[in-house]
Design a protein around this motif. Structure first.
Motif, PDB file in Angstrom:
ATOM      1  N   TYR A   1      -0.814  13.312  -5.878  1.00 17.41           N
ATOM      2  CA  TYR A   1      -0.699  12.205  -4.928  1.00 17.41           C
ATOM      3  C   TYR A   1      -1.913  11.294  -5.024  1.00 17.41           C
ATOM      4  O   TYR A   1      -2.984  11.686  -5.508  1.00 17.41           O
ATOM      5  N   ASN A   2      -1.732  10.068  -4.551  1.00 17.68           N
ATOM      6  CA  ASN A   2      -2.822   9.091  -4.523  1.00 17.68           C
ATOM      7  C   ASN A   2      -2.414   7.955  -3.597  1.00 17.68           C
ATOM      8  O   ASN A   2      -1.232   7.812  -3.251  1.00 17.68           O
ATOM      9  N   LEU A   3      -3.395   7.173  -3.184  1.00 12.79           N
ATOM     10  CA  LEU A   3      -3.145   5.971  -2.390  1.00 12.79           C
ATOM     11  C   LEU A   3      -3.310   4.780  -3.320  1.00 12.79           C
ATOM     12  O   LEU A   3      -4.354   4.619  -3.963  1.00 12.79           O
ATOM     13  N   LEU A   4      -2.283   3.927  -3.394  1.00  8.02           N
ATOM     14  CA  LEU A   4      -2.259   2.813  -4.339  1.00  8.02           C
ATOM     15  C   LEU A   4      -2.041   1.495  -3.605  1.00  8.02           C
ATOM     16  O   LEU A   4      -1.396   1.449  -2.557  1.00  8.02           O
ATOM     17  N   TYR A   5      -2.596   0.444  -4.187  1.00  3.07           N
ATOM     18  CA  TYR A   5      -2.262  -0.911  -3.745  1.00  3.07           C
ATOM     19  C   TYR A   5      -1.778  -1.654  -4.974  1.00  3.07           C
ATOM     20  O   TYR A   5      -2.491  -1.762  -5.980  1.00  3.07           O
TER      21      TYR A   5
ATOM     22  N   VAL B   1       8.049  10.513  -3.557  1.00  2.66           N
ATOM     23  CA  VAL B   1       8.123   9.948  -2.211  1.00  2.66           C
ATOM     24  C   VAL B   1       6.983   8.953  -2.053  1.00  2.66           C
ATOM     25  O   VAL B   1       5.814   9.294  -2.285  1.00  2.66           O
ATOM     26  N   ASP B   2       7.318   7.730  -1.689  1.00  5.80           N
ATOM     27  CA  ASP B   2       6.324   6.696  -1.408  1.00  5.80           C
ATOM     28  C   ASP B   2       6.361   6.380   0.079  1.00  5.80           C
ATOM     29  O   ASP B   2       7.417   6.026   0.611  1.00  5.80           O
ATOM     30  N   ILE B   3       5.194   6.495   0.744  1.00  6.29           N
ATOM     31  CA  ILE B   3       5.081   6.036   2.128  1.00  6.29           C
ATOM     32  C   ILE B   3       4.387   4.687   2.074  1.00  6.29           C
ATOM     33  O   ILE B   3       3.247   4.583   1.625  1.00  6.29           O
ATOM     34  N   HIS B   4       5.078   3.638   2.481  1.00  7.25           N
ATOM     35  CA  HIS B   4       4.584   2.265   2.381  1.00  7.25           C
ATOM     36  C   HIS B   4       3.989   1.850   3.727  1.00  7.25           C
ATOM     37  O   HIS B   4       4.667   1.909   4.758  1.00  7.25           O
ATOM     38  N   PHE B   5       2.745   1.413   3.689  1.00  4.52           N
ATOM     39  CA  PHE B   5       2.046   0.992   4.898  1.00  4.52           C
ATOM     40  C   PHE B   5       1.734  -0.500   4.830  1.00  4.52           C
ATOM     41  O   PHE B   5       1.391  -1.010   3.756  1.00  4.52           O
ATOM     42  N   PRO B   6       1.798  -1.189   5.966  1.00  4.91           N
ATOM     43  CA  PRO B   6       1.319  -2.581   5.990  1.00  4.91           C
ATOM     44  C   PRO B   6      -0.191  -2.604   5.815  1.00  4.91           C
ATOM     45  O   PRO B   6      -0.888  -1.636   6.138  1.00  4.91           O
ATOM     46  N   VAL B   7      -0.716  -3.707   5.310  1.00  3.13           N
ATOM     47  CA  VAL B   7      -2.148  -3.798   5.013  1.00  3.13           C
ATOM     48  C   VAL B   7      -3.001  -3.588   6.251  1.00  3.13           C
ATOM     49  O   VAL B   7      -4.104  -3.015   6.180  1.00  3.13           O
ATOM     50  N   TYR B   8      -2.510  -3.976   7.424  1.00  2.00           N
ATOM     51  CA  TYR B   8      -3.345  -3.859   8.629  1.00  2.00           C
ATOM     52  C   TYR B   8      -3.678  -2.412   8.975  1.00  2.00           C
ATOM     53  O   TYR B   8      -4.602  -2.150   9.757  1.00  2.00           O
ATOM     54  N   VAL B   9      -2.970  -1.455   8.405  1.00  2.00           N
ATOM     55  CA  VAL B   9      -3.278  -0.047   8.658  1.00  2.00           C
ATOM     56  C   VAL B   9      -4.722   0.268   8.256  1.00  2.00           C
ATOM     57  O   VAL B   9      -5.386   1.117   8.866  1.00  2.00           O
ATOM     58  N   LEU B  10      -5.228  -0.433   7.234  1.00  2.00           N
ATOM     59  CA  LEU B  10      -6.590  -0.161   6.758  1.00  2.00           C
ATOM     60  C   LEU B  10      -7.643  -0.530   7.784  1.00  2.00           C
ATOM     61  O   LEU B  10      -8.788  -0.068   7.696  1.00  2.00           O
ATOM     62  N   SER B  11      -7.308  -1.388   8.745  1.00  2.00           N
ATOM     63  CA  SER B  11      -8.278  -1.763   9.775  1.00  2.00           C
ATOM     64  C   SER B  11      -8.289  -0.783  10.936  1.00  2.00           C
ATOM     65  O   SER B  11      -9.131  -0.878  11.825  1.00  2.00           O
ATOM     66  N   GLN B  12      -7.356   0.169  10.935  1.00  2.00           N
ATOM     67  CA  GLN B  12      -7.322   1.167  11.989  1.00  2.00           C
ATOM     68  C   GLN B  12      -8.342   2.254  11.700  1.00  2.00           C
ATOM     69  O   GLN B  12      -8.906   2.355  10.618  1.00  2.00           O
ATOM     70  N   LYS B  13      -8.551   3.097  12.683  1.00  2.00           N
ATOM     71  CA  LYS B  13      -9.538   4.164  12.537  1.00  2.00           C
ATOM     72  C   LYS B  13      -8.976   5.240  11.612  1.00  2.00           C
ATOM     73  O   LYS B  13      -8.025   5.937  11.938  1.00  2.00           O
TER      74      LYS B  13
ATOM     75  N   ILE C   1       0.873  -1.165   0.000  1.00  2.00           N
ATOM     76  CA  ILE C   1       0.000   0.000   0.000  1.00  2.00           C
ATOM     77  C   ILE C   1       0.911   1.215   0.000  1.00  2.00           C
ATOM     78  O   ILE C   1       1.775   1.359   0.878  1.00  2.00           O
ATOM     79  N   LYS C   2       0.762   2.059  -0.993  1.00  2.00           N
ATOM     80  CA  LYS C   2       1.640   3.217  -1.136  1.00  2.00           C
ATOM     81  C   LYS C   2       0.835   4.506  -1.122  1.00  2.00           C
ATOM     82  O   LYS C   2      -0.114   4.653  -1.896  1.00  2.00           O
TER      83      LYS C   2
ATOM     84  N   LEU D   1      -8.286  -6.588  -0.004  1.00  2.00           N
ATOM     85  CA  LEU D   1      -8.614  -7.877   0.591  1.00  2.00           C
ATOM     86  C   LEU D   1      -8.508  -9.002  -0.435  1.00  2.00           C
ATOM     87  O   LEU D   1      -8.059 -10.110  -0.117  1.00  2.00           O
ATOM     88  N   HIS D   2      -8.904  -8.719  -1.681  1.00  2.00           N
ATOM     89  CA  HIS D   2      -8.864  -9.720  -2.743  1.00  2.00           C
ATOM     90  C   HIS D   2      -7.575  -9.633  -3.564  1.00  2.00           C
ATOM     91  O   HIS D   2      -7.470 -10.252  -4.625  1.00  2.00           O
ATOM     92  N   GLN D   3      -6.614  -8.856  -3.072  1.00  2.00           N
ATOM     93  CA  GLN D   3      -5.305  -8.700  -3.728  1.00  2.00           C
ATOM     94  C   GLN D   3      -5.439  -8.260  -5.182  1.00  2.00           C
ATOM     95  O   GLN D   3      -4.753  -8.764  -6.081  1.00  2.00           O
ATOM     96  N   GLN D   4      -6.333  -7.297  -5.396  1.00  2.00           N
ATOM     97  CA  GLN D   4      -6.500  -6.693  -6.709  1.00  2.00           C
ATOM     98  C   GLN D   4      -5.868  -5.305  -6.707  1.00  2.00           C
ATOM     99  O   GLN D   4      -5.945  -4.595  -5.699  1.00  2.00           O
ATOM    100  N   PRO D   5      -5.237  -4.895  -7.794  1.00  2.00           N
ATOM    101  CA  PRO D   5      -4.645  -3.557  -7.825  1.00  2.00           C
ATOM    102  C   PRO D   5      -5.713  -2.484  -7.598  1.00  2.00           C
ATOM    103  O   PRO D   5      -6.838  -2.611  -8.103  1.00  2.00           O
TER     104      PRO D   5
END
Length: 326
Positions: free
Chosen positions: A104-108, A127-139, A77-78, A154-158
């Protein structure tokens, strides 16, 4: 860094931490750095990381147009900011994307390969800020678009959060540059600043979404980028619309609408903004007098500068000189 880069369909580039002196001015304190060089110029990757979040700074210093294939090793996730110049990407599953300067945009991106197209020689910086997938479950700030984005992840689709890349306002750009400097701070500060920036981006998209794509050609966008660069390099010049149209070869309408699309600003307002930001930097810590700074940023009248500075920042220029250097 787990990454491969292939230039112009040739062999994989050999990265090294022995950097050429030409890259010294682009190094960020606290970041690990590797570079590769060739007849195209130089590529510099820097990385700062903490607690599952890492920031990658990508500089391409090119002496000609070039195409690169980038191969990464895990789904990411970028939060991507393209800060200098304009670039074309082809990302498998998302197609051809153009990141204009300050977009800017948020990409998977679950697939390994994407291609980067640079039409011209020059300096490019993202500049790319890379987040682990679990960040999406946070508030996170409520945004309807996040629902579809999360389903695709969740379905590993771009996935791309918004179909049109957003334009980073000056407040967001300030936060990005502060984040870049977090490498010399604690890892906790880096993690906190990264999540704060993600929240600010989502809030900005929610409150001020951009839905209309930029309708400039890459040549027109490059001309406006050149005008913006010349303005920043020569703050003392007044830069009339006539001078800018002569410089770029664009007519008045294309120049003004192009600035609005790329920077959400008129040329005159952009010049004011960069003058004020430069003045803010120079006034810190009593290094320069108010009159010296006024002259440096293009004001021949000290009173006019003082009034403009106070209107812009809501404090006097003299009060700014008493603050500690940043």
């Amino acid at each position: 860094m787990q990454i491969k880069l292939i230039a112009d369909n040739l062999k994989e580039l050999a990265f090294t931490d022995q950097l050429p002196t030409a890259l010294n001015g682009y190094l960020v304190p606290g970041a690990s750095a590797v570079a590769a060089s060739g007849n195209f110029g130089h590529v510099l990757f820097q990385q700062i990381q903490s607690n599952g979040v890492f920031i990658r700074l990508q500089h391409f210093l090119l002496n000609r147009g070039c195409t690169f294939t980038m191969m990464e090793y895990e789904p990411l996730i970028k939060l991507r900011f393209h800060l200098v110049n304009h670039i074309q990407y082809h990302i498998e599953g998302l197609g051809n994307l153009v990141f204009y300067e300050q977009g800017y945009n948020l990409l998977y991106i679950p697939f390994q390969n994407n291609r980067l197209y640079f039409q011209n020689a020059g300096v490019y910086f993202s500049v790319d800020i890379h987040f682990p997938v679990y960040v999406l479950s946070q508030k996170l700030p409520p945004l309807v678009l996040m629902n579809d984005f999360q389903k695709k992840v969740l379905h590993q689709q771009p996935a791309m959060l918004v179909p049109v890349n957003q334009v980073a306002n000056r407040s967001l750009l300030t936060h990005v540059h502060q984040l870049i400097q977090s490498g010399k701070r604690s890892t906790a500060a880096l993690h906190t600043r990264s999540l704060t920036l993600l929240h600010l981006c989502l809030e900005n998209i929610s409150e001020h979404p951009v839905w209309e794509p930029v309708n400039l050609t890459m040549q027109e966008a490059q001309a406006i980028f050149m005008a913006r660069t010349k303005m920043e390099e020569n703050l003392k010049q007044e830069w009339t619309i006539k001078e800018l149209t002569q410089l770029t070869g664009l007519n008045d309408y294309k120049l003004k609408t192009g600035f609005q699309q790329l920077y959400h600003s008129s040329p005159a307002d952009y010049l004011r903004d960069i003058r004020m930001e430069k003045a803010w930097q120079l006034l810190s810590g009593k290094r320069y007098s108010v009159s010296q700074v006024a002259e440096e940023v293009g004001y021949t009248n000290l009173s006019a500068f003082s009034k403009a500075f106070k209107k812009y920042y809501h404090i006097t220029a003299r009060a700014r000189t008493k603050e500690n250097p940043e």
